[in-house]
Design a protein around this motif. Structure first.
Motif, PDB file in Angstrom:
ATOM      1  N   GLN A 124      12.720  21.437 115.088  1.00 48.11           N
ATOM      2  CA  GLN A 124      11.657  22.424 114.954  1.00 48.11           C
ATOM      3  C   GLN A 124      11.762  23.546 115.707  1.00 48.11           C
ATOM      4  O   GLN A 124      12.052  23.717 116.898  1.00 48.11           O
ATOM      5  CB  GLN A 124      10.620  21.528 115.502  1.00 48.11           C
ATOM      6  N   VAL A 125      11.439  24.771 115.198  1.00 47.73           N
ATOM      7  CA  VAL A 125      11.638  25.882 115.833  1.00 47.73           C
ATOM      8  C   VAL A 125      10.145  26.658 115.747  1.00 47.73           C
ATOM      9  O   VAL A 125       9.600  26.779 114.787  1.00 47.73           O
ATOM     10  CB  VAL A 125      12.399  26.988 114.810  1.00 47.73           C
ATOM     11  N   GLY A 158      18.536  20.128 108.727  1.00 51.70           N
ATOM     12  CA  GLY A 158      17.720  21.631 108.666  1.00 51.70           C
ATOM     13  C   GLY A 158      16.876  21.993 109.722  1.00 51.70           C
ATOM     14  O   GLY A 158      17.077  21.401 110.854  1.00 51.70           O
ATOM     15  N   LEU A 159      16.066  22.880 109.358  1.00 50.69           N
ATOM     16  CA  LEU A 159      15.102  23.351 110.259  1.00 50.69           C
ATOM     17  C   LEU A 159      13.670  23.277 109.810  1.00 50.69           C
ATOM     18  O   LEU A 159      13.450  23.245 108.847  1.00 50.69           O
ATOM     19  CB  LEU A 159      15.435  24.898 110.559  1.00 50.69           C
ATOM     20  N   MET A 160      12.654  23.162 110.628  1.00 49.01           N
ATOM     21  CA  MET A 160      11.531  23.175 110.489  1.00 49.01           C
ATOM     22  C   MET A 160      10.564  24.161 111.360  1.00 49.01           C
ATOM     23  O   MET A 160      10.763  24.291 112.532  1.00 49.01           O
ATOM     24  CB  MET A 160      10.688  21.854 110.597  1.00 49.01           C
ATOM     25  N   THR A 161       9.329  24.886 110.757  1.00 48.71           N
ATOM     26  CA  THR A 161       8.819  25.663 111.441  1.00 48.71           C
ATOM     27  C   THR A 161       7.170  25.577 111.005  1.00 48.71           C
ATOM     28  O   THR A 161       7.105  25.212 109.688  1.00 48.71           O
ATOM     29  CB  THR A 161       9.036  27.077 111.493  1.00 48.71           C
ATOM     30  N   LYS A 183      19.054  29.776 109.598  1.00 47.72           N
ATOM     31  CA  LYS A 183      19.731  28.591 108.825  1.00 47.72           C
ATOM     32  C   LYS A 183      20.891  29.094 108.271  1.00 47.72           C
ATOM     33  O   LYS A 183      22.080  28.330 108.483  1.00 47.72           O
ATOM     34  CB  LYS A 183      18.756  28.280 107.638  1.00 47.72           C
ATOM     35  N   GLN A 184      21.187  30.382 107.712  1.00 44.06           N
ATOM     36  CA  GLN A 184      22.259  30.896 107.163  1.00 44.06           C
ATOM     37  C   GLN A 184      23.506  31.111 108.469  1.00 44.06           C
ATOM     38  O   GLN A 184      24.684  30.867 108.385  1.00 44.06           O
ATOM     39  CB  GLN A 184      22.034  32.201 106.527  1.00 44.06           C
ATOM     40  N   ASN A 185      22.889  31.864 109.503  1.00 38.33           N
ATOM     41  CA  ASN A 185      23.749  32.027 110.567  1.00 38.33           C
ATOM     42  C   ASN A 185      24.427  30.422 111.042  1.00 38.33           C
ATOM     43  O   ASN A 185      25.586  30.438 111.511  1.00 38.33           O
ATOM     44  CB  ASN A 185      22.959  32.563 111.654  1.00 38.33           C
ATOM     45  N   ILE A 186      23.665  29.744 111.278  1.00 37.11           N
ATOM     46  CA  ILE A 186      24.109  28.193 111.801  1.00 37.11           C
ATOM     47  C   ILE A 186      25.047  27.625 110.779  1.00 37.11           C
ATOM     48  O   ILE A 186      26.045  26.820 111.152  1.00 37.11           O
ATOM     49  CB  ILE A 186      23.075  27.215 111.926  1.00 37.11           C
ATOM     50  N   ASN A 187      24.672  27.779 109.457  1.00 39.93           N
ATOM     51  CA  ASN A 187      25.770  27.216 108.416  1.00 39.93           C
ATOM     52  C   ASN A 187      26.959  27.910 108.449  1.00 39.93           C
ATOM     53  O   ASN A 187      27.989  27.196 108.093  1.00 39.93           O
ATOM     54  CB  ASN A 187      25.129  27.467 107.012  1.00 39.93           C
ATOM     55  N   ASP A 188      26.928  29.293 108.728  1.00 41.72           N
ATOM     56  CA  ASP A 188      28.286  29.932 108.754  1.00 41.72           C
ATOM     57  C   ASP A 188      29.200  29.505 110.050  1.00 41.72           C
ATOM     58  O   ASP A 188      30.333  29.734 109.863  1.00 41.72           O
ATOM     59  CB  ASP A 188      27.991  31.368 108.923  1.00 41.72           C
ATOM     60  N   VAL A 194      26.472  19.049 111.170  1.00 41.01           N
ATOM     61  CA  VAL A 194      25.409  20.008 110.824  1.00 41.01           C
ATOM     62  C   VAL A 194      25.566  20.456 109.347  1.00 41.01           C
ATOM     63  O   VAL A 194      26.443  21.078 109.096  1.00 41.01           O
ATOM     64  CB  VAL A 194      25.174  21.192 111.767  1.00 41.01           C
ATOM     65  N   ASP A 195      24.548  20.064 108.666  1.00 39.51           N
ATOM     66  CA  ASP A 195      24.430  20.350 107.263  1.00 39.51           C
ATOM     67  C   ASP A 195      23.008  20.778 107.006  1.00 39.51           C
ATOM     68  O   ASP A 195      22.249  19.844 106.927  1.00 39.51           O
ATOM     69  CB  ASP A 195      24.961  19.270 106.274  1.00 39.51           C
ATOM     70  N   LEU A 196      22.833  22.195 107.229  1.00 48.93           N
ATOM     71  CA  LEU A 196      21.503  22.422 107.011  1.00 48.93           C
ATOM     72  C   LEU A 196      20.663  22.530 105.475  1.00 48.93           C
ATOM     73  O   LEU A 196      20.568  23.364 104.860  1.00 48.93           O
ATOM     74  CB  LEU A 196      20.940  23.766 107.833  1.00 48.93           C
ATOM     75  N   GLU A 197      20.559  21.593 105.051  1.00 48.47           N
ATOM     76  CA  GLU A 197      20.156  21.166 103.468  1.00 48.47           C
ATOM     77  C   GLU A 197      18.935  21.497 103.399  1.00 48.47           C
ATOM     78  O   GLU A 197      18.157  22.216 102.225  1.00 48.47           O
ATOM     79  CB  GLU A 197      20.418  19.679 103.194  1.00 48.47           C
ATOM     80  N   TYR A 198      17.928  21.440 104.315  1.00 47.57           N
ATOM     81  CA  TYR A 198      16.490  21.679 104.263  1.00 47.57           C
ATOM     82  C   TYR A 198      15.979  22.796 105.196  1.00 47.57           C
ATOM     83  O   TYR A 198      16.415  22.902 106.222  1.00 47.57           O
ATOM     84  CB  TYR A 198      15.800  20.314 104.840  1.00 47.57           C
ATOM     85  N   LEU A 199      14.942  23.535 104.608  1.00 50.50           N
ATOM     86  CA  LEU A 199      14.436  24.790 105.328  1.00 50.50           C
ATOM     87  C   LEU A 199      12.914  24.246 105.088  1.00 50.50           C
ATOM     88  O   LEU A 199      12.300  24.574 104.097  1.00 50.50           O
ATOM     89  CB  LEU A 199      14.753  25.736 104.942  1.00 50.50           C
ATOM     90  N   SER A 200      12.356  23.229 105.988  1.00 54.76           N
ATOM     91  CA  SER A 200      11.307  23.024 105.864  1.00 54.76           C
ATOM     92  C   SER A 200       9.978  23.864 106.593  1.00 54.76           C
ATOM     93  O   SER A 200       9.786  24.124 107.748  1.00 54.76           O
ATOM     94  CB  SER A 200      10.934  21.608 106.463  1.00 54.76           C
ATOM     95  N   MET A 201       9.396  24.658 105.757  1.00 55.56           N
ATOM     96  CA  MET A 201       8.277  25.688 106.353  1.00 55.56           C
ATOM     97  C   MET A 201       7.506  26.135 104.908  1.00 55.56           C
ATOM     98  O   MET A 201       7.896  25.882 103.830  1.00 55.56           O
ATOM     99  CB  MET A 201       9.225  27.031 106.455  1.00 55.56           C
ATOM    100  N   GLY A 202       6.028  26.438 105.050  1.00 54.26           N
ATOM    101  CA  GLY A 202       4.979  26.331 104.259  1.00 54.26           C
ATOM    102  C   GLY A 202       4.225  25.075 104.121  1.00 54.26           C
ATOM    103  O   GLY A 202       4.654  24.014 104.161  1.00 54.26           O
ATOM    104  N   MET A 203       2.905  25.544 104.257  1.00 57.66           N
ATOM    105  CA  MET A 203       1.832  24.542 104.187  1.00 57.66           C
ATOM    106  C   MET A 203       0.965  25.032 103.121  1.00 57.66           C
ATOM    107  O   MET A 203       1.039  26.019 102.492  1.00 57.66           O
ATOM    108  CB  MET A 203       1.023  24.242 105.429  1.00 57.66           C
TER     109      MET A 203
END
Length: 230
Positions: A124-125, A158-161, A183-188, A194-203
């Motif tokens: 969670q970010v 992945g990451l969530m915000t 996310k892109q920076n971490i995957n690089d 660490v496989d940032l498959e998910y970017l959980s953002m938006g409600m």
């Protein structure tokens, strides 16, 4: 319950239209139905209409719904998770969305080891660094990941915000774009486990902007079930 059908149809079609305009696959966004305070009958209707992922903010409510719906849904812990509650859900949830501190990582790893499982988690970010919200600042995320790599029974997926509740579209886009770039920076960096498959953002109020900025997992409650009855 007709409104749940109409709401789900609208949201799915809306998301498909956004994805189509972006040239993305129409199934590339996961919808997590947020069921906080929602009655069992309404959730059952949503499941009958094809909802497979349920997100809960509180462990007690999550466990109650697990007892009712069993394996008819995938369960997501999307709220702040206390370390003393980890043992109740660690082997029952598909994804923990709110990993935000080392003490929690230690407990998750400990409980996962005892049950001989690997637990999937999102970090969670708190991009806007709001005092009222949990989560790491953007600059804390990579050092945190490098600490969590010491825990063999946690997979960072992945990451969530949670963005500020605002109509300021520019602010929202800036926040979601920072998350996507992070996310892109971490995957690089190609970290192991660490496989940032998910970017959980938006409600409900901002999922369109979030998807346009790269989200592939949205958490929608009011948009599906209507206003909550607290």
């Amino acid at each position: 319950m007709i409104y749940i059908n109409d709401n789900l149809k609208f949201i799915k079609e809306d998301i498909e239209n956004i994805l189509s305009m972006q040239g993305r696959n129409k199934d590339s966004v996961n919808i997590i139905a947020v069921t906080k305070t929602i009655d069992i009958e309404s959730i059952q209707k949503a499941i009958e209409l094809g909802v497979r992922d349920i997100g809960e903010n509180r462990v007690q409510e999550l466990m109650e719904k697990m007892n009712v719906f069993k394996k008819n849904a995938n369960y997501h812990m999307i709220g702040h998770l206390q370390t003393n509650k980890v043992k109740y859900i660690i082997d029952k949830v598909s994804l923990v969305h709110s990993l935000d501190r080392i003490s929690l990582a230690k407990e998750m790893d400990k409980q996962a080891k005892q049950k001989d499982i690997i637990v999937d988690a999102l970090i969670q970010v708190n991009v806007a660094e709001e005092e009222s919200k949990f989560g790491l600042s953007v600059k804390e995320v990579i050092p945190f990941i490098e600490e969590v790599l010491n825990f063999q029974n946690i997979n960072i997926k992945g990451l969530m915000t949670i963005a500020p509740f605002t109509n300021d579209e520019k602010l929202l886009r800036d926040i979601f774009r920072k998350m996507y770039n992070l996310k892109q920076n971490i995957n690089d960096k190609n970290y192991e486990n660490v496989d940032l498959e998910y970017l959980s953002m938006g409600m409900t109020n901002d999922y369109r902007i979030a998807i346009e900025e790269g989200s592939n997992m949205v958490r929608i409650g009011t948009g599906i079930f209507g206003k909550r009855n607290y």
